[in-house]
Design a protein around this motif. Structure first.
Motif, mmCIF file in Angstrom:
data_model
loop_
_atom_site.group_PDB
_atom_site.id
_atom_site.type_symbol
_atom_site.label_atom_id
_atom_site.label_comp_id
_atom_site.label_asym_id
_atom_site.label_seq_id
_atom_site.Cartn_x
_atom_site.Cartn_y
_atom_site.Cartn_z
ATOM 1 N N LEU A 99 0.822 -1.215 0.000
ATOM 2 C CA LEU A 99 0.000 0.000 0.000
ATOM 3 C C LEU A 99 0.858 1.267 0.000
ATOM 4 C CD1 LEU A 99 -2.892 -1.004 2.430
ATOM 5 C CD2 LEU A 99 -3.061 -0.646 -0.041
ATOM 6 N N GLU A 100 1.981 1.239 0.692
ATOM 7 C CA GLU A 100 2.874 2.402 0.678
ATOM 8 C C GLU A 100 3.428 2.647 -0.718
ATOM 9 O OE1 GLU A 100 5.863 2.114 3.722
ATOM 10 O OE2 GLU A 100 4.351 2.036 5.311
ATOM 11 N N ALA A 101 3.694 1.574 -1.451
ATOM 12 C CA ALA A 101 4.211 1.702 -2.816
ATOM 13 C C ALA A 101 3.117 2.017 -3.829
ATOM 14 C CB ALA A 101 4.933 0.415 -3.220
ATOM 15 N N ASN A 102 1.864 1.836 -3.447
ATOM 16 C CA ASN A 102 0.710 2.072 -4.331
ATOM 17 C C ASN A 102 -0.271 2.993 -3.603
ATOM 18 O OD1 ASN A 102 0.991 -0.035 -6.694
ATOM 19 N ND2 ASN A 102 1.639 -1.049 -4.813
ATOM 20 N N PRO A 103 -0.097 4.306 -3.750
ATOM 21 C CA PRO A 103 -0.892 5.267 -2.966
ATOM 22 C C PRO A 103 -2.413 5.154 -3.149
ATOM 23 C CG PRO A 103 0.810 6.386 -4.247
ATOM 24 C CD PRO A 103 0.850 4.952 -4.618
ATOM 25 N N ASN A 104 -2.861 4.624 -4.280
ATOM 26 C CA ASN A 104 -4.299 4.445 -4.502
ATOM 27 C C ASN A 104 -4.697 2.990 -4.333
ATOM 28 O OD1 ASN A 104 -4.629 7.182 -4.994
ATOM 29 N ND2 ASN A 104 -4.272 6.950 -7.178
ATOM 30 N N GLY A 105 -3.945 2.275 -3.545
ATOM 31 C CA GLY A 105 -4.210 0.868 -3.319
ATOM 32 C C GLY A 105 -5.264 0.636 -2.258
ATOM 33 N N ILE A 106 -5.967 -0.464 -2.416
ATOM 34 C CA ILE A 106 -6.986 -0.889 -1.461
ATOM 35 C C ILE A 106 -6.725 -2.353 -1.143
ATOM 36 C CG2 ILE A 106 -9.455 -1.346 -1.141
ATOM 37 C CD1 ILE A 106 -10.045 1.077 -2.862
ATOM 38 N N ALA A 107 -6.873 -2.689 0.137
ATOM 39 C CA ALA A 107 -6.609 -4.051 0.595
ATOM 40 C C ALA A 107 -7.703 -4.470 1.572
ATOM 41 C CB ALA A 107 -5.247 -4.114 1.280
ATOM 42 N N TYR A 108 -7.650 -5.729 1.970
ATOM 43 C CA TYR A 108 -8.529 -6.224 3.028
ATOM 44 C C TYR A 108 -7.716 -7.081 3.976
ATOM 45 C CZ TYR A 108 -8.562 -10.590 0.382
ATOM 46 O OH TYR A 108 -8.178 -11.725 -0.282
ATOM 47 N N ALA A 109 -8.162 -7.142 5.212
ATOM 48 C CA ALA A 109 -7.514 -7.973 6.222
ATOM 49 C C ALA A 109 -8.472 -8.100 7.394
ATOM 50 C CB ALA A 109 -6.193 -7.347 6.679
ATOM 51 N N THR A 110 -8.175 -9.024 8.284
ATOM 52 C CA THR A 110 -9.008 -9.127 9.489
ATOM 53 C C THR A 110 -8.818 -7.855 10.311
ATOM 54 O OG1 THR A 110 -7.248 -10.272 10.688
ATOM 55 C CG2 THR A 110 -8.906 -11.654 9.589
ATOM 56 N N ILE A 111 -9.869 -7.436 10.958
ATOM 57 C CA ILE A 111 -9.810 -6.203 11.749
ATOM 58 C C ILE A 111 -8.755 -6.303 12.844
ATOM 59 C CG2 ILE A 111 -11.100 -4.876 13.465
ATOM 60 C CD1 ILE A 111 -13.436 -4.921 11.630
ATOM 61 N N LYS A 112 -8.659 -7.479 13.456
ATOM 62 C CA LYS A 112 -7.716 -7.618 14.568
ATOM 63 C C LYS A 112 -6.264 -7.447 14.133
ATOM 64 C CE LYS A 112 -7.418 -12.615 14.252
ATOM 65 N NZ LYS A 112 -7.672 -13.882 14.868
ATOM 66 N N SER A 113 -5.969 -7.562 12.836
ATOM 67 C CA SER A 113 -4.589 -7.439 12.360
ATOM 68 C C SER A 113 -4.222 -6.010 11.940
ATOM 69 C CB SER A 113 -4.349 -8.395 11.190
ATOM 70 O OG SER A 113 -5.094 -7.992 10.058
ATOM 71 N N LEU A 114 -5.194 -5.098 11.885
ATOM 72 C CA LEU A 114 -4.941 -3.752 11.356
ATOM 73 C C LEU A 114 -4.260 -2.841 12.363
ATOM 74 C CD1 LEU A 114 -8.227 -2.781 9.499
ATOM 75 C CD2 LEU A 114 -6.145 -3.705 8.539
ATOM 76 N N PRO A 115 -3.302 -2.043 11.884
ATOM 77 C CA PRO A 115 -2.778 -0.978 12.746
ATOM 78 C C PRO A 115 -3.808 0.149 12.817
ATOM 79 C CG PRO A 115 -1.657 -0.969 10.626
ATOM 80 C CD PRO A 115 -2.592 -2.136 10.621
ATOM 81 N N GLU A 116 -3.652 1.028 13.764
ATOM 82 C CA GLU A 116 -4.644 2.082 13.980
ATOM 83 C C GLU A 116 -4.630 3.182 12.927
ATOM 84 O OE1 GLU A 116 -4.603 3.662 17.927
ATOM 85 O OE2 GLU A 116 -4.580 1.676 18.830
ATOM 86 N N ASP A 117 -3.515 3.364 12.218
ATOM 87 C CA ASP A 117 -3.380 4.520 11.339
ATOM 88 C C ASP A 117 -3.836 4.290 9.897
ATOM 89 O OD1 ASP A 117 -1.295 2.762 10.890
ATOM 90 O OD2 ASP A 117 0.191 4.330 10.551
ATOM 91 N N VAL A 118 -4.606 3.232 9.633
ATOM 92 C CA VAL A 118 -5.096 3.011 8.272
ATOM 93 C C VAL A 118 -6.471 3.655 8.109
ATOM 94 C CG1 VAL A 118 -3.784 0.884 8.001
ATOM 95 C CG2 VAL A 118 -6.142 0.765 8.776
ATOM 96 N N ASN A 119 -6.841 3.915 6.872
ATOM 97 C CA ASN A 119 -8.150 4.477 6.556
ATOM 98 C C ASN A 119 -9.104 3.317 6.256
ATOM 99 O OD1 ASN A 119 -10.326 6.008 5.716
ATOM 100 N ND2 ASN A 119 -9.409 6.597 3.769
ATOM 101 N N VAL A 120 -9.972 2.996 7.211
ATOM 102 C CA VAL A 120 -10.920 1.897 7.031
ATOM 103 C C VAL A 120 -12.075 2.403 6.172
ATOM 104 C CG1 VAL A 120 -12.493 0.294 8.174
ATOM 105 C CG2 VAL A 120 -10.260 0.791 9.189
ATOM 106 N N LEU A 121 -12.264 1.756 5.028
ATOM 107 C CA LEU A 121 -13.291 2.166 4.077
ATOM 108 C C LEU A 121 -14.604 1.421 4.286
ATOM 109 C CD1 LEU A 121 -11.013 2.115 0.899
ATOM 110 C CD2 LEU A 121 -11.460 4.037 2.443
ATOM 111 N N PHE A 122 -14.495 0.194 4.773
ATOM 112 C CA PHE A 122 -15.681 -0.648 4.950
ATOM 113 C C PHE A 122 -15.336 -1.779 5.912
ATOM 114 C CE2 PHE A 122 -18.070 -4.465 3.656
ATOM 115 C CZ PHE A 122 -19.364 -4.015 3.880
#
Length: 159
Positions: A130-153
């Motif tokens: 995602l850092e290398a792709n500024p318009n990138g979108i990903a998915y992951a389990t909520i429990k694995s996410l760091p706090e500083d991401v933009n959660v879209l859904f």
């Protein structure tokens, strides 16, 4: 043990054995752990707004390729990851083989691009992509996410 059985009898016997075999304690714990997992669709791009489920479904079906006039890029996990199967089943009600076939037909017809598949299915690799792709979108389990991401859904499991 199964000598002399025809194919149909063999399949029925296997089915009965698999149905009647009790679950081990570990298998029961794994099932319980898998239930109730929530996924987040997220980006590092803070310009992307929150998205509706129908919009996220359209993105992952390849029907939406832009958000806020910016081309988006999707990252995907490898097929051997259970999170990928659970995510597509929960979001689109499709198995991995159905999704792979659907996406192959989109790519073949020129109507869609395949998501980039990363080789490591961990959150650090996703964040690096995602850092290398500024318009990138990903998915992951909520429990694995760091706090500083933009959660879209957030995709909640169905009960």
């Amino acid at each position: 043990m199964f000598k002399g059985l025809n194919l149909r009898s063999f399949c029925v016997t296997l089915l009965i054995i698999s149905i009647s075999a009790p679950l081990s304690a570990n298998a029961k714990e794994e099932i319980t752990e898998d239930e109730g997992r929530s996924f987040a669709v997220f980006s590092l791009n803070n310009d992307f707004p929150e998205l509706s489920k129908s919009k996220v479904r359209m993105i992952y079906k390849g029907k939406v390729k832009r958000i806020n006039k910016k081309n988006i890029n999707l990252v995907d996990l490898t097929d051997d990851d259970n999170d990928k199967a659970d995510f597509y089943d929960g979001l689109l009600g499709k198995s991995l083989s159905q999704m792979n076939g659907y996406r192959a037909s989109l790519a073949f017809s020129g109507k869609g691009n395949l998501p980039t598949t990363i080789s490591d299915n961990d959150i650090a690799s996703i964040l690096d992509w995602l850092e290398a792709n500024p318009n990138g979108i990903a998915y992951a389990t909520i429990k694995s996410l760091p706090e500083d991401v933009n959660v879209l859904f957030v995709l909640e499991p169905e009960e």
